[in-house]
Design a protein around this motif. Structure first.
Motif, PDB file in Angstrom:
ATOM      1  N   GLY B  16       5.638   1.035  -9.742  1.00  0.00           N
ATOM      2  CA  GLY B  16       6.547   0.717 -10.825  1.00  0.00           C
ATOM      3  C   GLY B  16       5.973  -0.324 -11.766  1.00  0.00           C
ATOM      4  O   GLY B  16       6.708  -0.852 -12.595  1.00  0.00           O
ATOM      5  N   GLU B  19       7.875  -4.610 -11.979  1.00  0.00           N
ATOM      6  CA  GLU B  19       9.252  -4.441 -11.539  1.00  0.00           C
ATOM      7  C   GLU B  19      10.000  -3.452 -12.427  1.00  0.00           C
ATOM      8  O   GLU B  19       9.548  -3.129 -13.518  1.00  0.00           O
ATOM      9  CB  GLU B  19       9.981  -5.770 -11.545  1.00  0.00           C
ATOM     10  N   ALA B  20      11.192  -2.997 -11.898  1.00  0.00           N
ATOM     11  CA  ALA B  20      11.992  -2.031 -12.664  1.00  0.00           C
ATOM     12  C   ALA B  20      12.480  -2.685 -13.939  1.00  0.00           C
ATOM     13  O   ALA B  20      12.902  -3.835 -13.953  1.00  0.00           O
ATOM     14  CB  ALA B  20      13.171  -1.568 -11.811  1.00  0.00           C
ATOM     15  N   GLY B  45      12.089   4.412 -11.503  1.00  0.00           N
ATOM     16  CA  GLY B  45      12.787   3.234 -11.018  1.00  0.00           C
ATOM     17  C   GLY B  45      13.459   2.440 -12.116  1.00  0.00           C
ATOM     18  O   GLY B  45      14.249   1.535 -11.837  1.00  0.00           O
ATOM     19  N   ASP B  46      13.195   2.764 -13.369  1.00  0.00           N
ATOM     20  CA  ASP B  46      13.796   2.021 -14.473  1.00  0.00           C
ATOM     21  C   ASP B  46      15.257   2.429 -14.675  1.00  0.00           C
ATOM     22  O   ASP B  46      15.696   3.481 -14.244  1.00  0.00           O
ATOM     23  CB  ASP B  46      13.040   2.294 -15.782  1.00  0.00           C
TER      24      ASP B  46
END
Lengths: 280, 455
Positions: B16, B19-20, B45-46
């Motif tokens: 990812g 981070e998201a 994952g966003d």
């Protein structure tokens, strides 16, 4: 007998017959009985089943149908025969008056229709009030159709009463024939048709049952009432098959209406014809 | 264990890229004016937050994204094909009003949402005037919950799509949706282990349809005003509990139909005001326990092809007919462990007070027997003859040996899950009835006895 119908004469006889029938205690008792029965049926349909809701009127109708089918023909026959068939002497006297015989028959019949129709509407109307209070007015129109069908049933058997009275010489004989007619149309006919259909093989039995409805005004009124005012689709596949048998909804409606009208008009026409030819 | 977990977290973090991220679409200072470019820019994952407004686009979710509507945005498709297509696993779609799917003219399953991947969630959306609502094919463990799906209600059933159509989609969770105006509102086809929980369905051909889908759990739903409430076919071990099957009065008009469906449990349901409450055809070894069959035209229609079913503790109340047998029935048990069912048409007594009626209850009346032999006989429903036959059958008391009999009928109605509420205005009705009765009595008494005067 070529005397033409006079509206004033007719109205006089209608009024006379209506008042005369209205004085009968059992006619009022019939109205009261219908009121109590319809209230009881409405209460049972609405209160004992949590689901009645939108079906309140339909379930009340369904409960009342067998009762109506027994009581209305019987009271119509008794009322009609006791109205149309009189003692030989009075008949001779009446027919010497300056009203045509058909006016007398038709006037009496109309007066009886008004009296019996009023009793039925007043009686069954009581049930409508209860259902409206309990479940709302959903289906009131269908219930009105049921009440109208009950009146039509009464009218048909008043016509039959007229022809029975015209065809018999004595009142007691006429009443006897009337009671048999009631028994025939309410129980015997259905039993005979069902037994006969049981013997037949293939689709012939079904066709016999479908056609037999037109041979008995009580059956015709019942099937029409259940189709129009019963719980939706209560006759199920049989009801659909009957409508298909008659050639679709429009033709079925036409056939049923024609059938009911024929059951009213034909006996009445026969009665006036017989009375006109009667040798006093 | 801890090392494995750390490894997984590490892999996800690298995949990812740090981070998201949360992207915004629509409204002032948004990252994008439309959703499609946001999907292109985002990575797995966003989260994409879509603000209120109307978005005329069809979406394809090809990575694990959460697309969340804020302020009820409308996703108005292009009117051809499907509006949202989810091909990547672990997606979530929530908070949208979705319209403008195709209407099936090209023989495709044009839907609001189509899913071909696992572990997705479609929650809290409103789908309006769509052909199909949600279509899931060749995928597992998806969740469809809290949606409102309204189909093309103005069209006949044959021209509508399905509400939630699950094809080769095991382990699907369908909960708390409100579905109307579709052909089959919830359809499990080759979709075993599905769960349909607390959905509310009306105006459909089949409110629930289950074909070749074993081990489904159907609990707490309301299926009303459909042609058939639930049609379960060719499936095993189905659990049907605490549902309401009401007023399913289309044609053929059945509350719950089990066809070639075995080893299932039907418990605590309310089956009411249907032309036929329960239809059993070729279905064997099913248990029907503690259900209420209320105010149906025919409570149970049983074909002779249905064998070894058992009924216990059910309440049969105010049905025009309780049981319609098609052919002979010899293997249905109407009492289990000495506990039969409650029949409001039962006329026996319970003198010894053990809660069981002293005389057995024959289930099929003479009229129902005639009807079973020739379906046209139903035209004679509610005729005086039918009532007479019923009475005669009761008086003669002779149940035939091949008749269905409840040997242990319950003397009192068992309480059912949804306990009976006191009838509305019952007091008022009683008062009114009493008043009417009094009025009529006065009316009659007042009438002077008067012989009929003839001219």
């Amino acid at each position: 007998m070529t005397a033409s119908l006079s509206a004033a004469d007719l109205l006089t006889i209608v009024r006379l017959e209506f008042v005369s029938a209205g004085r009968l205690r059992w006619v009022r008792l019939l109205s009261a009985a219908f009121a109590l029965l319809s209230v009881a049926a409405a209460y049972a349909a609405g209160a004992t089943s949590e689901l009645a809701g939108p079906d309140g009127f339909a379930r009340t109708t369904m409960t009342l149908v067998p009762v109506v089918l027994v009581l209305v023909p019987l009271s119509a026959l008794v009322l009609g025969i006791s109205g149309q068939a009189t003692e030989p002497g009075s008949e001779a006297f009446l027919f010497t008056q300056t009203v045509s015989r058909s006016t007398i028959v038709l006037g009496r019949w109309l007066g009886e229709v008004a009296a019996l129709g009023g009793a039925i509407v007043a009686g069954l109307g009581a049930g409508a009030i209860v259902v409206t209070f309990m479940n709302g007015a959903d289906g009131l129109a269908q219930y009105a159709c049921f009440v109208a069908a009950s009146v039509v049933l009464g009218v048909i058997f008043l016509s039959l009463a007229a022809v029975i009275a015209a065809a018999t010489e004595r009142r007691t004989v006429a009443l006897g024939v009337g009671v048999f007619t009631w028994f025939f149309f309410v129980l015997l006919y259905d039993g005979a048709v069902l037994s006969l259909a049981g013997w037949m093989t293939g689709s012939a039995g079904g066709r016999l049952l479908f056609g037999s409805v037109f041979g008995n005004p009580a059956d015709l009124v019942r099937v029409v009432t259940l189709s129009v005012a019963g719980t939706p689709n209560v006759l199920g596949a049989a009801g659909d098959a009957w409508i298909r048998f008659l050639g679709g909804p429009a033709l079925a409606f036409a056939a049923a209406t024609t059938g009911l009208a024929a059951w009213i008009v034909a006996p009445l026409a026969a009665a006036t014809h017989l009375i006109a030819r009667r040798d006093l | 264990m801890t090392r494995t977990l750390a490894l997984i977290v590490g892999v996800i973090a690298i995949a990812g890229s740090a981070e998201a991220r949360t992207w915004t679409v629509g409204g002032p200072h948004a990252d994008f004016p439309f959703i499609t470019p946001a999907i292109a820019a985002a990575s797995s994952g966003d989260v994409i937050v879509v603000r209120g407004g109307v978005y005329r686009e069809d979406l394809v979710l090809d990575k694990a994204l959460t697309i969340a509507g804020e302020g009820n945005p409308t996703l108005f498709g292009t009117g051809a094909g499907t509006v949202v297509t989810i091909v990547a696993p672990h997606c979530e779609l929530r908070g949208f009003t979705i319209e403008g799917s195709g209407t099936g003219e090209t023989n495709q399953m044009d839907a609001a949402v189509q899913i071909t991947s696992n572990d997705n969630r479609v929650v809290g959306n409103r789908m309006r005037r769509v052909f199909y609502g949600v279509v899931i094919a060749d995928a597992t463990r998806n969740e469809i919950a809290d949606n409102e799906i309204a189909g093309l209600a103005h069209l006949p059933f044959g021209k509508r799509g399905d509400g939630v159509y699950l094809y080769r989609a095991p382990n699907t969770f369908v909960a708390r949706n409100r579905i109307s105006g579709e052909r089959d509102a919830i359809y499990f086809q080759y979709a075993p282990k599905g769960r349909a929980i607390d959905n509310v369905v009306s105006d459909a051909r089949y409110a629930l349809h289950d074909m070749f889908s074993d081990d489904a759990r159907i609990v707490g739903n309301t299926f009303s005003d459909a042609a058939v409430g639930a049609n379960i076919m060719n499936s095993r071990r189905i659990t049907i509990e605490r549902n309401r099957f009401e007023r399913n009065r289309g044609i053929p008009g059945i509350g719950l139909a089990l066809k070639d469906c075995d080893d299932s449990t039907v418990r605590g349901n309310r089956i009411g005001a249907n032309p036929r409450g329960l239809l059993l055809d070729g279905s064997s070894a099913n248990q029907f326990i503690d259900n209420a069959f209320l105010a149906n035209d025919t409570a149970v229609a049983l074909f002779s092809s249905a064998e070894r079913n058992a009924f216990s503790g059910n309440r049969f109340q105010d049905n025009w007919s309780d049981l319609l047998l098609n052919g002979r029935d010899s293997s249905t048990r109407w009492a289990v462990d000495g506990r039969g069912n409650y029949w409001s048409r039962y006329r026996g007594f319970d003198f010894d007070g053990d809660g069981i009626g002293d005389a057995p209850h024959p289930l099929v009346g003479p009229f129902e027997r005639l009807e079973a032999s020739n379906s046209a006989v139903r035209l004679f429903l509610q005729s005086p003859l039918a009532s007479g036959l019923e009475l005669a059958g009761r008086l003669s008391g002779g149940a035939r040996s091949d008749d269905a009999i409840d040997a242990r009928p319950l003397a009192r109605p068992p309480s059912i899950v949804d306990e009976k509420r006191p009838p509305r205005h019952a007091g008022l009705a009683l008062t009114l009835a009493a008043m009417l009765g009094a009025l009529m009595t006065v009316f009659i008494v007042e009438a002077t006895p008067c012989s009929r005067s003839k001219v």
